[in-house]
Motif scaffolding. Structure first.
Motif, PDB file in Angstrom:
ATOM      1  N   ALA A 181      -0.053 -62.511   0.340  1.00  0.00           N
ATOM      2  CA  ALA A 181      -0.698 -61.431  -0.035  1.00  0.00           C
ATOM      3  C   ALA A 181      -2.007 -62.002  -0.575  1.00  0.00           C
ATOM      4  O   ALA A 181      -3.158 -61.314  -0.418  1.00  0.00           O
ATOM      5  CB  ALA A 181      -0.026 -60.674  -1.416  1.00  0.00           C
ATOM      6  N   MET A 182      -2.160 -63.173  -1.099  1.00  0.00           N
ATOM      7  CA  MET A 182      -3.430 -63.806  -1.402  1.00  0.00           C
ATOM      8  C   MET A 182      -4.203 -64.129  -0.260  1.00  0.00           C
ATOM      9  O   MET A 182      -5.462 -63.917  -0.297  1.00  0.00           O
ATOM     10  CB  MET A 182      -3.073 -65.034  -2.402  1.00  0.00           C
ATOM     11  N   PHE A 183      -3.694 -64.772   0.799  1.00  0.00           N
ATOM     12  CA  PHE A 183      -4.451 -64.972   1.806  1.00  0.00           C
ATOM     13  C   PHE A 183      -5.090 -63.630   2.519  1.00  0.00           C
ATOM     14  O   PHE A 183      -6.139 -63.781   3.009  1.00  0.00           O
ATOM     15  CB  PHE A 183      -3.828 -65.744   2.998  1.00  0.00           C
ATOM     16  N   GLU A 184      -4.040 -62.645   2.287  1.00  0.00           N
ATOM     17  CA  GLU A 184      -4.614 -61.513   3.096  1.00  0.00           C
ATOM     18  C   GLU A 184      -5.916 -61.055   2.294  1.00  0.00           C
ATOM     19  O   GLU A 184      -6.819 -60.407   2.846  1.00  0.00           O
ATOM     20  CB  GLU A 184      -3.392 -60.403   3.046  1.00  0.00           C
ATOM     21  N   GLU A 185      -5.907 -60.987   0.933  1.00  0.00           N
ATOM     22  CA  GLU A 185      -6.765 -60.440  -0.059  1.00  0.00           C
ATOM     23  C   GLU A 185      -8.117 -61.263   0.305  1.00  0.00           C
ATOM     24  O   GLU A 185      -9.093 -60.695   0.465  1.00  0.00           O
ATOM     25  CB  GLU A 185      -6.398 -60.308  -1.400  1.00  0.00           C
TER      26      GLU A 185
END
Length: 399
Positions: A188-192
């Motif tokens: 989720a953090m890499f995607e954001e």
């Protein structure tokens, strides 16, 4: 919420350069401006253009040139008492030291940069320097010590709407989560980070985020083709901007993806490529991690068990020297994965009888497909001069 990404390390007459300017463009423009400033006796401008030169050399993997450039930038800034420029030069030197695997020197220089930046009222360089300290600890695997600092820097970056630093902090925290096995939150953090970087036109940050996503997609989902596609997308960015280090880490990750998929011959070839790239830019951490992947791939392809255990033992010593806590654990896992406990005991006994060996002569010489690696190993002849130069950097570090 976030504006366009900008590059505060491009200063003075170089503020027109973009965060996405190719490094060859930055180097050419910075060198021209530096020469003009030196001819005119403008120390402040020489310091700031010299910073861009140092950063371009560093990101291109030109270590010796980067080392000379940041020190010259610092001296020029000190000549006119410009503490902000002094702090930026120290930040560049500390970042270079981390890239070279000199973590104690990196912490020293980045700590000085944060202090001088705060004293000079430059909140941006102070933030970059604290981020550098956090990244140094994270790379070494000291997650407990730096996780809170990453979160603090993320909150500050979000509050100010700084896209580039928000992306950096998200990617750092995502790496910590990934190493702890929290794949979903890491994804989720890499995607954001990827979304923010793309929206802010931060191509470098976008490339690193895509690499992180590829890692999770491979490790968590086993989706090899999607992971390779993400890495290919990131590679286009790295090549366009001449991001040598990012490209080498991209190739190392491609090797990881292929290895996990059981495509060991392809993984071997990719790790060889990454190893050569890291060697060229004298980046010991990347070298060691590529060697680890290469040894595992060769073992899966039938390499001699005793030689495999010997190489892993040497890698453990090298990682101890560098100070990579997490990577040492990776070597231990590799031993378990390859079932080499008995071989470890035999290697220890044999090496005790033989005494120290010339590592540069030994590396993988029994594997006919790898003649180039006879000088690739950290500790071999090709690296002794680099270590001597590194000791010189420590001795000559800013007084």
């Amino acid at each position: 919420m976030y504006g366009k990404a900008f590059a505060p390390e491009y200063q003075g007459a170089l503020t027109t350069l973009s965060v996405n300017s190719s490094l060859t463009e930055v180097l050419a423009a910075g060198t021209r401006q530096l020469r003009e400033a030196e001819r005119a006796g403008e120390h402040g401008e020489a310091a700031r253009s010299g910073l861009a030169v140092a950063e371009a050399h560093r990101r291109l993997g030109q270590i010796a040139e980067a080392d000379r450039a940041w020190k010259a930038s610092y001296r020029a800034a000190r000549a006119v008492g410009d503490e902000g420029a002094m702090a930026w030069a120290l930040w560049s030197g500390g970042t270079l030291a981390r890239q070279r695997g000199s973590f104690a020197l990196a912490r020293r220089l980045l700590g000085l940069a944060a202090e001088v930046g705060e004293r000079g009222g430059d909140v941006v360089v102070r933030g970059y320097s604290l981020a550098g300290l956090a990244e140094t600890g994270r790379i070494q695997g000291d997650y407990e010590a730096v996780a809170q600092l990453h979160e603090q820097l993320l909150a500050e970056a979000r509050r100010r709407g700084e896209a580039r630093h928000t992306v950096w902090a998200l990617e750092g925290i995502a790496q910590i989560h990934r190493q702890r096995g929290a794949y979903d939150s890491a994804y989720a953090m890499f995607e954001e980070a990827a979304q923010i970087a793309e929206g802010a036109d931060d191509r470098r940050g976008h490339a690193w985020a895509l690499r992180g996503l590829a890692d999770i997609v491979s490790a968590r989902d086993g989706d090899v083709e999607r992971a390779l596609a993400l890495l290919s997308e990131a590679e286009v960015i790295c090549r366009a901007m001449r991001l040598s280090s990012a490209l080498a880490y991209n190739h190392k990750m491609r090797g990881n993806v292929l290895y996990r998929a059981g495509r060991h011959a392809e993984a071997r070839d990719t790790y060889e490529l990454a190893l050569a790239e890291f060697r060229e830019m004298s980046e010991p951490r990347g070298e060691a991690l590529s060697r680890l992947g290469l040894v595992k791939s060769l073992a899966r392809l039938g390499w001699n068990r005793t030689e495999t255990a010997s190489e892993l033992a040497d890698l453990a010593r090298e990682l101890d020297r560098i100070g990579l806590r997490h990577a040492r654990q990776m070597v231990a896992r590799a031993r378990e994965e390859l079932g080499l406990r008995d071989e470890d005991e035999r290697v220890t006994r044999d090496e005790g009888e033989r005494g120290p060996r010339d590592q540069g002569e030994h590396v993988m010489r029994d594997h006919g497909a790898l003649p180039a690696h006879e000088q690739a190993r950290p500790g071999g002849r090709a690296q002794r001069g680099e270590r001597a130069a590194e000791r010189g950097v420590r001795a000559e570090a800013v007084r």
